[in-house]
Scaffold this motif. Structure first.
Motif, mmCIF file in Angstrom:
data_model
loop_
_atom_site.group_PDB
_atom_site.id
_atom_site.type_symbol
_atom_site.label_atom_id
_atom_site.label_comp_id
_atom_site.label_asym_id
_atom_site.label_seq_id
_atom_site.Cartn_x
_atom_site.Cartn_y
_atom_site.Cartn_z
ATOM 1 N N THR A 275 0.839 -1.197 0.000
ATOM 2 C CA THR A 275 0.000 0.000 0.000
ATOM 3 C C THR A 275 0.878 1.253 0.000
ATOM 4 N N SER A 276 0.245 2.395 -0.266
ATOM 5 C CA SER A 276 0.996 3.649 -0.209
ATOM 6 C C SER A 276 1.448 3.929 1.218
ATOM 7 N N LEU A 277 0.698 3.430 2.203
ATOM 8 C CA LEU A 277 1.096 3.614 3.596
ATOM 9 C C LEU A 277 2.389 2.877 3.909
ATOM 10 N N ASP A 278 2.585 1.750 3.290
ATOM 11 C CA ASP A 278 3.832 1.004 3.443
ATOM 12 C C ASP A 278 5.001 1.911 3.053
ATOM 13 N N ARG A 279 4.869 2.551 1.911
ATOM 14 C CA ARG A 279 5.933 3.449 1.443
ATOM 15 C C ARG A 279 6.078 4.665 2.360
ATOM 16 N N ASN A 280 4.932 5.263 2.752
ATOM 17 C CA ASN A 280 4.973 6.463 3.591
ATOM 18 C C ASN A 280 5.635 6.201 4.934
ATOM 19 N N VAL A 281 5.220 5.114 5.577
ATOM 20 C CA VAL A 281 5.760 4.796 6.899
ATOM 21 C C VAL A 281 7.244 4.473 6.806
ATOM 22 N N THR A 282 7.643 3.757 5.774
ATOM 23 C CA THR A 282 9.053 3.414 5.596
ATOM 24 C C THR A 282 9.899 4.672 5.450
ATOM 25 N N GLU A 283 9.402 5.674 4.721
ATOM 26 C CA GLU A 283 10.141 6.922 4.521
ATOM 27 C C GLU A 283 10.127 7.792 5.772
ATOM 28 N N MET A 284 8.982 7.827 6.465
ATOM 29 C CA MET A 284 8.827 8.722 7.617
ATOM 30 C C MET A 284 9.507 8.204 8.871
ATOM 31 N N MET A 285 9.619 6.880 9.011
ATOM 32 C CA MET A 285 10.097 6.302 10.266
ATOM 33 C C MET A 285 11.214 5.293 10.030
ATOM 34 N N PRO A 286 12.361 5.751 9.578
ATOM 35 C CA PRO A 286 13.468 4.830 9.273
ATOM 36 C C PRO A 286 14.030 4.126 10.503
ATOM 37 N N LYS A 287 13.799 4.673 11.689
ATOM 38 C CA LYS A 287 14.336 4.062 12.907
ATOM 39 C C LYS A 287 13.410 2.988 13.478
ATOM 40 N N ALA A 288 12.136 3.025 13.126
ATOM 41 C CA ALA A 288 11.159 2.101 13.705
ATOM 42 C C ALA A 288 11.258 0.710 13.069
ATOM 43 N N GLN A 289 10.690 -0.281 13.748
ATOM 44 C CA GLN A 289 10.605 -1.631 13.223
ATOM 45 C C GLN A 289 9.302 -1.752 12.417
ATOM 46 N N GLN B 49 -2.957 2.944 9.366
ATOM 47 C CA GLN B 49 -3.867 2.827 8.240
ATOM 48 C C GLN B 49 -4.540 4.179 8.060
ATOM 49 N N PHE B 50 -5.306 4.321 6.990
ATOM 50 C CA PHE B 50 -6.039 5.565 6.827
ATOM 51 C C PHE B 50 -7.234 5.577 7.770
ATOM 52 N N HIS B 51 -7.630 6.768 8.204
ATOM 53 C CA HIS B 51 -8.562 6.876 9.323
ATOM 54 C C HIS B 51 -9.901 6.169 9.121
ATOM 55 N N PRO B 52 -10.484 6.111 7.904
ATOM 56 C CA PRO B 52 -11.753 5.381 7.782
ATOM 57 C C PRO B 52 -11.612 3.894 8.097
ATOM 58 N N ALA B 53 -10.492 3.298 7.672
ATOM 59 C CA ALA B 53 -10.259 1.880 7.951
ATOM 60 C C ALA B 53 -10.090 1.642 9.442
ATOM 61 N N LEU B 54 -9.381 2.545 10.127
ATOM 62 C CA LEU B 54 -9.162 2.381 11.560
ATOM 63 C C LEU B 54 -10.453 2.505 12.351
ATOM 64 N N VAL B 55 -11.350 3.377 11.893
ATOM 65 C CA VAL B 55 -12.643 3.528 12.571
ATOM 66 C C VAL B 55 -13.379 2.194 12.597
ATOM 67 N N VAL B 56 -13.417 1.512 11.456
ATOM 68 C CA VAL B 56 -14.111 0.227 11.365
ATOM 69 C C VAL B 56 -13.389 -0.832 12.198
ATOM 70 N N GLN B 57 -12.067 -0.867 12.113
ATOM 71 C CA GLN B 57 -11.303 -1.865 12.859
ATOM 72 C C GLN B 57 -11.480 -1.677 14.363
ATOM 73 N N TYR B 58 -11.411 -0.441 14.824
ATOM 74 C CA TYR B 58 -11.551 -0.175 16.260
ATOM 75 C C TYR B 58 -12.938 -0.558 16.763
ATOM 76 N N SER B 59 -13.960 -0.324 15.945
ATOM 77 C CA SER B 59 -15.331 -0.634 16.360
ATOM 78 C C SER B 59 -15.503 -2.128 16.633
ATOM 79 N N ARG B 60 -14.702 -2.951 15.975
ATOM 80 C CA ARG B 60 -14.779 -4.399 16.183
ATOM 81 C C ARG B 60 -13.858 -4.857 17.304
ATOM 82 N N LEU B 61 -12.689 -4.202 17.397
ATOM 83 C CA LEU B 61 -11.668 -4.644 18.338
ATOM 84 C C LEU B 61 -11.952 -4.179 19.768
ATOM 85 N N LYS B 62 -12.350 -2.912 19.889
ATOM 86 C CA LYS B 62 -12.664 -2.318 21.189
ATOM 87 C C LYS B 62 -11.465 -2.308 22.141
ATOM 88 N N ILE B 63 -10.257 -2.266 21.589
ATOM 89 C CA ILE B 63 -9.075 -2.084 22.418
ATOM 90 C C ILE B 63 -8.196 -1.026 21.776
#
Length: 273
Positions: free
Chosen positions: A152-166, A190-204
């Protein structure tokens, strides 16, 4: 025998003629000839969701495909793929368009994208309840384990933005969330709409929009071809739908179908944030 051979050859030519004309006329001609608009779908709520019991696809991307197919007077047909294989699937003519495909520099070399955006979203993070992070820089540490969806584009974004993170890459959004629930990653981006749905199911955990918050325009990928008819039509349709608020209508309808109240949740029209 010669006469029979000629007849068979002529019959075969007639059978393949519509397909040949469609391919020669580009994607739009192919869609009209087949009566089908094929959209690529890959598991990622709220864009694409496959019910495990009925195996029916729903989601904002599916609903958008249905609206566009209705505009053309054809049937919408979902074709299952993955985010990592989306570009190859389009190039191989396995499907005609894939929604929520960000027009990255790499993808633009292989696909065509309309000038007008499909809609907008923002990068968000699902983190632990006790997380004190408020900015993206605070995630960029050697101790932080971040989950993203491969390809995903987030894969690329996170890799560029956070070179020190795992950076931990997963084949789907659901797998990344499962890793968070199991404690194998500290945050899922993830992008915020996806996280909204995921959080609603996970509740943590909790959902953050770390600063700086920047709207990201998403689009739809199509095959590169000489005939621009389909690309031009998609470009105009996106503009018309966005002006009419269609992306928010489809997003709100999907949230409601999942038992989530859309009130107060940032939608897909950035001017309304």
């Amino acid at each position: 025998m010669k006469r029979r051979t000629l007849i068979l050859a002529a019959t075969a030519a007639m059978a393949f003629a519509p397909r040949a004309r469609a391919q020669g006329g580009g994607t739009m001609a192919q869609i009209k000839d087949s009566g089908k608009l094929r959209i690529g779908v890959a598991s990622a709520e709220p864009w694409f969701y496959k019910d495990p019991m009925s195996e029916q696809w729903t989601g904002v991307g599916v609903a958008m495909g249905k609206r566009m197919a209705d505009e053309l007077g054809v049937e919408m047909v979902p074709v299952e793929t993955s985010w990592a294989n989306a570009v190859a699937g389009l190039q191989a003519n396995q499907f005609d368009i894939m929604f929520v495909l960000d027009p990255t520099e790499e993808r633009r070399k292989a696909l065509s994208f309309p000038k007008n955006p499909l809609f907008y979203y923002a990068m968000g993070a699902l983190v632990k309840e006790d997380s004190k992070a408020k900015t993206w820089d605070e995630f960029n540490t050697p101790e932080t384990r971040i989950g993203v969806t491969l390809g995903t584009s987030l894969d690329r974004n996170v890799t560029e933005m956070m070179p020190k993170a795992q950076i931990n890459r997963f084949s789907s959004n659901d797998e990344a969330i499962a890793a968070f629930a199991a404690g194998r990653v500290d945050a899922v981006v993830q992008f915020h709409p996806a996280l909204v749905v995921q959080y609603s199911r996970l509740k943590i955990g909790k959902v953050l929009l770390p600063e700086p918050v920047k709207p990201v325009a998403t689009s739809a990928g199509m095959r590169q071809e000489d005939n621009p008819e389909f690309l031009n039509w998609v470009n105009k349709t996106f503009a018309d739908f966005y002006a009419a608020g269609v992306p928010d209508q489809l997003f709100d309808a999907y949230l409601t179908s999942k038992g989530i109240d859309p009130t107060g949740i940032p939608g897909l029209i950035k001017e309304d944030w």
